[in-house]
Scaffold this motif. Structure first.
Motif, PDB file in Angstrom:
ATOM      1  N   VAL A  97       0.823  -1.210   0.000  1.00  0.00           N
ATOM      2  CA  VAL A  97       0.000   0.000   0.000  1.00  0.00           C
ATOM      3  C   VAL A  97       0.858   1.260   0.000  1.00  0.00           C
ATOM      4  O   VAL A  97       0.648   2.194  -0.790  1.00  0.00           O
ATOM      5  CB  VAL A  97      -0.964  -0.009   1.211  1.00  0.00           C
ATOM      6  CG1 VAL A  97      -1.613   1.355   1.403  1.00  0.00           C
ATOM      7  CG2 VAL A  97      -2.026  -1.091   1.024  1.00  0.00           C
ATOM      8  N   MET A  98       1.857   1.302   0.876  1.00  0.00           N
ATOM      9  CA  MET A  98       2.737   2.469   0.954  1.00  0.00           C
ATOM     10  C   MET A  98       3.440   2.734  -0.383  1.00  0.00           C
ATOM     11  O   MET A  98       3.527   3.870  -0.856  1.00  0.00           O
ATOM     12  CB  MET A  98       3.763   2.276   2.067  1.00  0.00           C
ATOM     13  CG  MET A  98       4.768   3.413   2.221  1.00  0.00           C
ATOM     14  SD  MET A  98       4.029   4.943   2.868  1.00  0.00           S
ATOM     15  CE  MET A  98       3.894   4.527   4.622  1.00  0.00           C
ATOM     16  N   LEU A 128      -5.892   4.345   6.534  1.00  0.00           N
ATOM     17  CA  LEU A 128      -5.295   3.080   6.107  1.00  0.00           C
ATOM     18  C   LEU A 128      -3.871   2.891   6.636  1.00  0.00           C
ATOM     19  O   LEU A 128      -3.137   2.036   6.138  1.00  0.00           O
ATOM     20  CB  LEU A 128      -5.268   3.005   4.571  1.00  0.00           C
ATOM     21  CG  LEU A 128      -6.579   2.678   3.868  1.00  0.00           C
ATOM     22  CD1 LEU A 128      -6.379   2.694   2.362  1.00  0.00           C
ATOM     23  CD2 LEU A 128      -7.136   1.327   4.297  1.00  0.00           C
ATOM     24  N   THR A 129      -3.479   3.677   7.623  1.00  0.00           N
ATOM     25  CA  THR A 129      -2.110   3.611   8.137  1.00  0.00           C
ATOM     26  C   THR A 129      -1.718   2.191   8.540  1.00  0.00           C
ATOM     27  O   THR A 129      -0.595   1.728   8.249  1.00  0.00           O
ATOM     28  CB  THR A 129      -1.950   4.550   9.346  1.00  0.00           C
ATOM     29  OG1 THR A 129      -2.315   5.877   8.952  1.00  0.00           O
ATOM     30  CG2 THR A 129      -0.525   4.547   9.849  1.00  0.00           C
ATOM     31  N   GLN A 130      -2.636   1.467   9.180  1.00  0.00           N
ATOM     32  CA  GLN A 130      -2.313   0.131   9.683  1.00  0.00           C
ATOM     33  C   GLN A 130      -2.167  -0.901   8.566  1.00  0.00           C
ATOM     34  O   GLN A 130      -1.714  -2.026   8.800  1.00  0.00           O
ATOM     35  CB  GLN A 130      -3.374  -0.341  10.694  1.00  0.00           C
ATOM     36  CG  GLN A 130      -4.753  -0.597  10.118  1.00  0.00           C
ATOM     37  CD  GLN A 130      -5.629   0.644  10.123  1.00  0.00           C
ATOM     38  OE1 GLN A 130      -5.160   1.756   9.882  1.00  0.00           O
ATOM     39  NE2 GLN A 130      -6.912   0.454  10.389  1.00  0.00           N
ATOM     40  N   PHE A 131      -2.535  -0.517   7.320  1.00  0.00           N
ATOM     41  CA  PHE A 131      -2.442  -1.462   6.195  1.00  0.00           C
ATOM     42  C   PHE A 131      -1.291  -1.115   5.248  1.00  0.00           C
ATOM     43  O   PHE A 131      -1.208  -1.653   4.142  1.00  0.00           O
ATOM     44  CB  PHE A 131      -3.757  -1.473   5.408  1.00  0.00           C
ATOM     45  CG  PHE A 131      -4.953  -1.870   6.215  1.00  0.00           C
ATOM     46  CD1 PHE A 131      -5.157  -3.198   6.557  1.00  0.00           C
ATOM     47  CD2 PHE A 131      -5.863  -0.915   6.653  1.00  0.00           C
ATOM     48  CE1 PHE A 131      -6.260  -3.572   7.310  1.00  0.00           C
ATOM     49  CE2 PHE A 131      -6.969  -1.286   7.414  1.00  0.00           C
ATOM     50  CZ  PHE A 131      -7.169  -2.611   7.750  1.00  0.00           C
ATOM     51  N   ALA A 132      -0.396  -0.226   5.676  1.00  0.00           N
ATOM     52  CA  ALA A 132       0.656   0.296   4.796  1.00  0.00           C
ATOM     53  C   ALA A 132       1.518  -0.790   4.175  1.00  0.00           C
ATOM     54  O   ALA A 132       1.992  -0.643   3.041  1.00  0.00           O
ATOM     55  CB  ALA A 132       1.530   1.291   5.568  1.00  0.00           C
ATOM     56  N   GLN A 144      -9.159  -1.273  -1.050  1.00  0.00           N
ATOM     57  CA  GLN A 144      -8.458  -1.037  -2.313  1.00  0.00           C
ATOM     58  C   GLN A 144      -8.895   0.299  -2.925  1.00  0.00           C
ATOM     59  O   GLN A 144      -8.065   1.033  -3.478  1.00  0.00           O
ATOM     60  CB  GLN A 144      -8.744  -2.181  -3.292  1.00  0.00           C
ATOM     61  CG  GLN A 144      -8.077  -3.486  -2.930  1.00  0.00           C
ATOM     62  CD  GLN A 144      -8.336  -4.563  -3.960  1.00  0.00           C
ATOM     63  OE1 GLN A 144      -8.329  -4.314  -5.156  1.00  0.00           O
ATOM     64  NE2 GLN A 144      -8.585  -5.777  -3.495  1.00  0.00           N
ATOM     65  N   GLN A 145     -10.171   0.583  -2.789  1.00  0.00           N
ATOM     66  CA  GLN A 145     -10.660   1.844  -3.332  1.00  0.00           C
ATOM     67  C   GLN A 145     -10.042   3.031  -2.606  1.00  0.00           C
ATOM     68  O   GLN A 145      -9.684   4.031  -3.219  1.00  0.00           O
ATOM     69  CB  GLN A 145     -12.195   1.876  -3.231  1.00  0.00           C
ATOM     70  CG  GLN A 145     -12.837   2.884  -4.147  1.00  0.00           C
ATOM     71  CD  GLN A 145     -13.479   4.013  -3.374  1.00  0.00           C
ATOM     72  OE1 GLN A 145     -13.134   4.277  -2.233  1.00  0.00           O
ATOM     73  NE2 GLN A 145     -14.385   4.696  -4.019  1.00  0.00           N
ATOM     74  N   ARG A 146      -9.858   2.899  -1.299  1.00  0.00           N
ATOM     75  CA  ARG A 146      -9.209   3.963  -0.528  1.00  0.00           C
ATOM     76  C   ARG A 146      -7.743   4.137  -0.940  1.00  0.00           C
ATOM     77  O   ARG A 146      -7.245   5.252  -0.971  1.00  0.00           O
ATOM     78  CB  ARG A 146      -9.285   3.647   0.973  1.00  0.00           C
ATOM     79  CG  ARG A 146     -10.643   3.886   1.603  1.00  0.00           C
ATOM     80  CD  ARG A 146     -10.484   3.973   3.116  1.00  0.00           C
ATOM     81  NE  ARG A 146     -11.771   3.959   3.779  1.00  0.00           N
ATOM     82  CZ  ARG A 146     -12.328   2.867   4.304  1.00  0.00           C
ATOM     83  NH1 ARG A 146     -11.709   1.703   4.219  1.00  0.00           N
ATOM     84  NH2 ARG A 146     -13.493   2.932   4.903  1.00  0.00           N
ATOM     85  N   VAL A 147      -7.078   3.031  -1.229  1.00  0.00           N
ATOM     86  CA  VAL A 147      -5.689   3.119  -1.681  1.00  0.00           C
ATOM     87  C   VAL A 147      -5.626   3.871  -3.016  1.00  0.00           C
ATOM     88  O   VAL A 147      -4.763   4.736  -3.216  1.00  0.00           O
ATOM     89  CB  VAL A 147      -5.052   1.720  -1.832  1.00  0.00           C
ATOM     90  CG1 VAL A 147      -3.634   1.838  -2.398  1.00  0.00           C
ATOM     91  CG2 VAL A 147      -5.021   0.990  -0.493  1.00  0.00           C
ATOM     92  N   ALA A 148      -6.530   3.550  -3.930  1.00  0.00           N
ATOM     93  CA  ALA A 148      -6.563   4.241  -5.223  1.00  0.00           C
ATOM     94  C   ALA A 148      -6.809   5.738  -5.030  1.00  0.00           C
ATOM     95  O   ALA A 148      -6.194   6.578  -5.700  1.00  0.00           O
ATOM     96  CB  ALA A 148      -7.641   3.629  -6.103  1.00  0.00           C
ATOM     97  N   LEU A 149      -7.683   6.076  -4.104  1.00  0.00           N
ATOM     98  CA  LEU A 149      -7.944   7.482  -3.789  1.00  0.00           C
ATOM     99  C   LEU A 149      -6.703   8.143  -3.207  1.00  0.00           C
ATOM    100  O   LEU A 149      -6.339   9.264  -3.593  1.00  0.00           O
ATOM    101  CB  LEU A 149      -9.093   7.593  -2.791  1.00  0.00           C
ATOM    102  CG  LEU A 149     -10.513   7.559  -3.334  1.00  0.00           C
ATOM    103  CD1 LEU A 149     -11.503   7.418  -2.181  1.00  0.00           C
ATOM    104  CD2 LEU A 149     -10.804   8.821  -4.124  1.00  0.00           C
ATOM    105  N   ALA A 150      -6.048   7.449  -2.264  1.00  0.00           N
ATOM    106  CA  ALA A 150      -4.851   8.000  -1.629  1.00  0.00           C
ATOM    107  C   ALA A 150      -3.759   8.258  -2.665  1.00  0.00           C
ATOM    108  O   ALA A 150      -3.091   9.294  -2.643  1.00  0.00           O
ATOM    109  CB  ALA A 150      -4.348   7.045  -0.549  1.00  0.00           C
ATOM    110  N   ARG A 151      -3.582   7.307  -3.579  1.00  0.00           N
ATOM    111  CA  ARG A 151      -2.562   7.463  -4.611  1.00  0.00           C
ATOM    112  C   ARG A 151      -2.859   8.668  -5.511  1.00  0.00           C
ATOM    113  O   ARG A 151      -1.956   9.414  -5.895  1.00  0.00           O
ATOM    114  CB  ARG A 151      -2.475   6.191  -5.470  1.00  0.00           C
ATOM    115  CG  ARG A 151      -1.329   6.208  -6.471  1.00  0.00           C
ATOM    116  CD  ARG A 151      -1.251   4.916  -7.244  1.00  0.00           C
ATOM    117  NE  ARG A 151      -2.467   4.653  -8.000  1.00  0.00           N
ATOM    118  CZ  ARG A 151      -2.690   3.544  -8.701  1.00  0.00           C
ATOM    119  NH1 ARG A 151      -1.776   2.580  -8.697  1.00  0.00           N
ATOM    120  NH2 ARG A 151      -3.808   3.370  -9.365  1.00  0.00           N
TER     121      ARG A 151
END
Length: 363
Positions: A97-98, A128-132, A144-151
């Motif tokens: 994720v990171m 999502l810090t705990q899933f880095a 996964q959608q949150r990761v796409a948003l974060a990116r």
């Protein structure tokens, strides 16, 4: 960048053709800075085409597109301060994720330490810090959608484009993510342009909505205005549920239009400049703006008979037929507190309308 404009995006007379097919027909609209703006319409209406033109993935056949006052239609996608979140997320499966969130920052020339610091900040924002250190395959669809948003948010784009990013999620998660997206938009101050075919999704999140059909802009406005005051039959029928009634507009008195429908029933509503006396048009009445009574309670109470009741959880929908006239759908809250009486099939009733409930449509 120009400081003279408060618009993030200006689309001026934009046309998109693919050979002989015209996907967009002279679209003009402005999207304000720090706005949650939604392009809403059925499949094939041109909303994704317009989004891709803003992103630079599609050329503009005619017209112009400006970003904060600067022309961008000839600017390649990687040179535009715009990021896109797609329906399929497009995460790198071999990266955690990171690394996924930091990748774009490194491509922009940030050092690994800078990219990691910014990625950590944005992961905290999307919780999502705990899933880095997890890989995308170890995450749920919502994560996964949150990761796409974060990116997409990490490089701090001026505009974020979202192409139906919630459509793959189940209903409960989709509703939760609607609120989260709106919260993220407010937190970041970034202009969001969201594409969806889901009317409820658009009404829930948007500051303003552009309703599109067959490559044309049908109506543009705030969510409540579009719902309460649809301009034409397509918008009225597409946005939520409504009763669409064929009426003849007889005359106008002090800004009120006097109309009649089948069976000689008469109704009044606000006049519309484009509808002249004698015109046969449609009227829209939302089902929650109607109520039933045993006796007439106003001059325009309409005599009817209950055809059926449909239980839909939060509400009860009652279908009635006017004497020698059309059917009406009336929606009543399924609550004992303040709940109106539910009449049984075959009961003779009167249909009553809240003031301002009826809307003449420009067909």
């Amino acid at each position: 960048m120009s400081q003279q404009t408060t618009n993030a995006i200006d689309v001026r007379n934009a046309v998109k053709r693919y050979g002989d097919f015209t996907a967009l027909k002279t679209i003009s609209l402005s999207i304000h800075d720090n706005e949650f703006f939604t392009l809403l319409g059925p499949s094939g209406c041109g909303k994704t085409t317009l989004l891709r033109m803003i992103a630079g993935f599609e050329d503009v056949t005619e017209g112009e597109i400006f970003l904060y006052g600067e022309e961008i239609e000839n600017l390649p996608p990687n040179k535009r301060p715009v990021n896109t979140v797609f329906q399929n997320y497009a995460l790198f499966p071999h990266m955690n994720v990171m690394e996924n969130v930091g990748f774009g920052l490194e491509m922009l020339g940030k050092s690994k330490s800078e990219a990691r610091k910014r990625a950590g900040e944005i992961l905290e924002l999307v919780q999502l810090t705990q899933f880095a250190n997890r890989k995308p395959s170890q995450l749920s669809g919502g994560q996964q959608q949150r990761v796409a948003l974060a990116r997409a948010l990490a490089p701090q784009p001026k505009v974020l484009l979202l192409d139906e990013p919630l459509s793959a999620l189940d209903l409960k998660l989709r509703k939760a993510m609607q609120l989260e997206l709106k919260h993220l938009q407010r937190e970041t101050g970034i202009t969001f342009i969201f594409v969806t075919h889901d009317q409820e999704e658009a009404l829930t999140m948007s500051d303003r909505i552009a309703v599109m059909s067959a490559g044309e802009l049908q109506q543009l406005g705030k969510a409540r205005d579009i719902y309460e005051r649809p301009r034409n039959m397509f918008v009225a029928d597409f946005i939520g549920e409504t009763n669409l009634l064929e009426v003849t507009m007889d005359e106008v008195r002090e800004g009120r239009a006097l109309c009649h429908l089948g069976g000689g029933h008469a109704l009044t509503c606000d006049a519309v400049d484009e509808v002249k006396p004698g015109a046969k048009v449609h009227m829209s009445v939302r089902p929650e703006r109607l109520f039933l009574s045993e006796k007439a309670v106003e001059d325009e109470s309409l005599a009817a008979t209950v055809k059926e009741n449909v239980f839909v959880g939060t509400d009860i929908t009652t279908i009635v037929t006017l004497k020698d006239g059309p059917e009406f759908s009336i929606r009543t809250s399924n609550s004992e507190r303040g709940n109106r009486r539910i009449f049984e099939t075959g009961n003779d009733v009167f249909v009553n309308m809240e003031y301002g409930a009826a809307r003449l449509l420009v067909d």
